[in-house]
Each structure stands twice: as structure tokens, then as C-alpha cells.
Write a protein that holds these residues in place. Structure first.
Motif, PDB file in Angstrom:
ATOM      1  N   TRP A  57      47.599 -17.098  23.776  1.00  0.00           N
ATOM      2  CA  TRP A  57      46.794 -16.861  24.831  1.00  0.00           C
ATOM      3  C   TRP A  57      46.021 -15.544  24.861  1.00  0.00           C
ATOM      4  N   MET A  58      44.573 -15.546  25.122  1.00  0.00           N
ATOM      5  CA  MET A  58      43.567 -14.426  24.686  1.00  0.00           C
ATOM      6  C   MET A  58      43.283 -13.720  25.601  1.00  0.00           C
ATOM      7  N   ASP A  59      43.334 -12.336  25.821  1.00  0.00           N
ATOM      8  CA  ASP A  59      42.639 -11.577  26.991  1.00  0.00           C
ATOM      9  C   ASP A  59      41.193 -11.507  26.499  1.00  0.00           C
ATOM     10  N   LEU A  60      40.396 -12.103  27.486  1.00  0.00           N
ATOM     11  CA  LEU A  60      39.077 -12.477  27.370  1.00  0.00           C
ATOM     12  C   LEU A  60      38.153 -11.192  27.080  1.00  0.00           C
ATOM     13  N   ASP A  61      38.850  -9.907  27.786  1.00  0.00           N
ATOM     14  CA  ASP A  61      37.818  -8.761  27.601  1.00  0.00           C
ATOM     15  C   ASP A  61      38.357  -7.880  26.388  1.00  0.00           C
ATOM     16  N   LYS A  62      39.619  -7.891  26.096  1.00  0.00           N
ATOM     17  CA  LYS A  62      40.075  -7.156  24.835  1.00  0.00           C
ATOM     18  C   LYS A  62      40.186  -8.080  23.497  1.00  0.00           C
ATOM     19  N   ARG A  63      39.892  -9.361  23.582  1.00  0.00           N
ATOM     20  CA  ARG A  63      39.836 -10.276  22.563  1.00  0.00           C
ATOM     21  C   ARG A  63      41.287 -10.232  21.535  1.00  0.00           C
ATOM     22  N   LYS A  64      42.242 -10.000  22.596  1.00  0.00           N
ATOM     23  CA  LYS A  64      43.557 -10.089  21.922  1.00  0.00           C
ATOM     24  C   LYS A  64      44.469 -10.857  22.503  1.00  0.00           C
ATOM     25  N   LEU A  65      45.577 -11.321  21.616  1.00  0.00           N
ATOM     26  CA  LEU A  65      46.699 -12.217  22.367  1.00  0.00           C
ATOM     27  C   LEU A  65      47.291 -11.297  23.437  1.00  0.00           C
ATOM     28  N   VAL A  66      47.901 -11.889  24.547  1.00  0.00           N
ATOM     29  CA  VAL A  66      48.566 -11.464  25.447  1.00  0.00           C
ATOM     30  C   VAL A  66      49.660 -12.308  25.887  1.00  0.00           C
ATOM     31  N   ALA A  67      50.650 -11.541  26.480  1.00  0.00           N
ATOM     32  CA  ALA A  67      51.896 -12.820  27.115  1.00  0.00           C
ATOM     33  C   ALA A  67      51.189 -13.530  28.236  1.00  0.00           C
ATOM     34  N   PRO A  68      51.359 -14.565  28.857  1.00  0.00           N
ATOM     35  CA  PRO A  68      50.808 -15.222  29.847  1.00  0.00           C
ATOM     36  C   PRO A  68      51.592 -14.682  31.009  1.00  0.00           C
ATOM     37  N   PRO A  69      51.161 -14.812  32.313  1.00  0.00           N
ATOM     38  CA  PRO A  69      51.544 -14.750  33.544  1.00  0.00           C
ATOM     39  C   PRO A  69      52.884 -15.340  33.774  1.00  0.00           C
ATOM     40  N   PRO A  70      54.010 -14.940  34.722  1.00  0.00           N
ATOM     41  CA  PRO A  70      55.092 -15.568  34.731  1.00  0.00           C
ATOM     42  C   PRO A  70      55.003 -16.991  34.965  1.00  0.00           C
ATOM     43  N   ALA A  71      54.095 -17.354  35.894  1.00  0.00           N
ATOM     44  CA  ALA A  71      54.035 -18.660  36.409  1.00  0.00           C
ATOM     45  C   ALA A  71      53.299 -19.480  35.199  1.00  0.00           C
ATOM     46  N   LEU A  72      52.718 -19.164  34.554  1.00  0.00           N
ATOM     47  CA  LEU A  72      52.139 -19.825  33.202  1.00  0.00           C
ATOM     48  C   LEU A  72      53.095 -20.011  32.140  1.00  0.00           C
ATOM     49  N   LEU A  73      54.064 -19.026  31.829  1.00  0.00           N
ATOM     50  CA  LEU A  73      55.290 -19.158  30.963  1.00  0.00           C
ATOM     51  C   LEU A  73      56.110 -20.035  31.650  1.00  0.00           C
ATOM     52  N   ALA A  74      56.493 -19.971  32.835  1.00  0.00           N
ATOM     53  CA  ALA A  74      57.329 -21.168  33.580  1.00  0.00           C
ATOM     54  C   ALA A  74      56.598 -22.448  33.314  1.00  0.00           C
ATOM     55  N   ALA A  75      55.564 -22.772  33.689  1.00  0.00           N
ATOM     56  CA  ALA A  75      54.930 -23.960  33.489  1.00  0.00           C
ATOM     57  C   ALA A  75      55.125 -24.523  31.727  1.00  0.00           C
ATOM     58  N   MET A  76      54.901 -23.620  30.914  1.00  0.00           N
ATOM     59  CA  MET A  76      55.049 -23.901  29.434  1.00  0.00           C
ATOM     60  C   MET A  76      56.421 -24.357  29.180  1.00  0.00           C
ATOM     61  N   ASN A  77      57.164 -23.516  29.864  1.00  0.00           N
ATOM     62  CA  ASN A  77      58.958 -24.088  29.726  1.00  0.00           C
ATOM     63  C   ASN A  77      59.163 -24.896  30.357  1.00  0.00           C
TER      64      ASN A  77
END
Length: 151
Positions: free
Chosen positions: A111-131
């Protein structure tokens, strides 16, 4: 198991009259995005969050041909991710109507931060969807890509 039925269209065909290699990648991406939309993450939400998925590697294994206008079932599962969700492995399998596996697509990214162009942890709701996705039998835990500062 998350899955969608799609069709092999005219633009998906190659010179040999079967589904071309890039069409498998496109169908896999389409189903991944359908899952995100159905779980509260349409494109507009990713833009609002200023983040999005970035695929760094795709591996495609081919098994059986798919012809023009054949229906296909595309599954979507989690083959691995970092505990914080910053990195992932997604697996799509494409089945013909006769139940035979046509192709397997394994995609690695984060998951990429579009401003910093670095990988970031997803928000809790997205992580829950992935899980919530079915985990593959070869699921692996990936290292986090987020560097932690010393406290």
C-alpha cells in the motif's frame, strides 16, 4: 472464497484465438478492484486517503486455454501479508466453465502513500477487509516495509 464471473472478450484474444497473457493480469486486477469497492474502498476513497495498491511483481502460471466469449470464474485470495498489512501477496485463479484451472496469478505489492511515495500500513478497515479474504494453503507472513524509529 471471493469470486466473480467474467467473460473473455474480443480484446482479450491473441493471435492463436485464445486469451492472451496480459488479459489474465487484467481480469485479476478487475476482480481485486471489485473486492475493494464492495468492501468500502472505491477509487474515490483511495484518492481521499492519498494511498493505493502498488503491484511490484506478478507471476502467471498457465494451464488450460480460454476461448472467445467463454465465461470464466476468477477467485481472489490472500497468499500472504505483513502483520501490519503494508505488504501483500494476492492470488487469483481463473477457472473455465468446465471447472478446469486455466491460470493462476500471484501478485506481490504493498500500500503506497501517494504523496510520500512510500509503503504504508493500510487503515484498519482496509486491513480487516484483506484479512476477511480466504487464505491460500501456502500463505506466508511477510516482513513489514515500514521502518520504525528507535524510541
Amino acid at each position: 472464497m471471493y469470486k466473480k464471473t467474467l467473460y473473455a472478450g474480443w480484446g482479450d484474444m491473441d493471435f492463436n484465438s485464445h486469451m492472451k497473457n496480459t488479459a489474465y493480469l487484467d481480469k485479476a486486477a478487475d476482480v481485486r478492484l471489485m473486492f475493494m469497492i464492495e468492501n468500502g474502498f472505491p477509487m474515490e476513497e483511495f484518492l481521499r486517503l492519498r494511498m493505493g495498491p502498488v503491484i511490484m511483481k506478478d507471476e502467471v502460471e498457465y494451464f488450460k486455454e480460454v476461448g472467445l466469449q467463454q465465461a470464466i470464474t476468477v477467485t481472489y485470495a490472500l497468499a500472504g501479508h505483513a502483520p501490519d498489512g503494508s505488504r501483500f501477496l494476492f492470488r487469483n485463479e481463473i477457472f473455465r466453465t468446465d471447472g478446469k484451472l486455466s491460470a493462476r496469478v500471484t501478485s506481490g505489492g504493498g500500500w503506497m502513500d501517494l504523496d510520500k511515495r512510500k509503503l504504508v500500513a493500510p487503515p484498519p478497515a482496509l486491513l480487516a477487509a484483506m484479512n476477511s479474504l480466504t487464505k491460500t494453503s501456502d500463505f506466508v507472513v511477510l516482513p513489514s516495509s515500514i521502518k520504525r524509529r528507535a524510541e
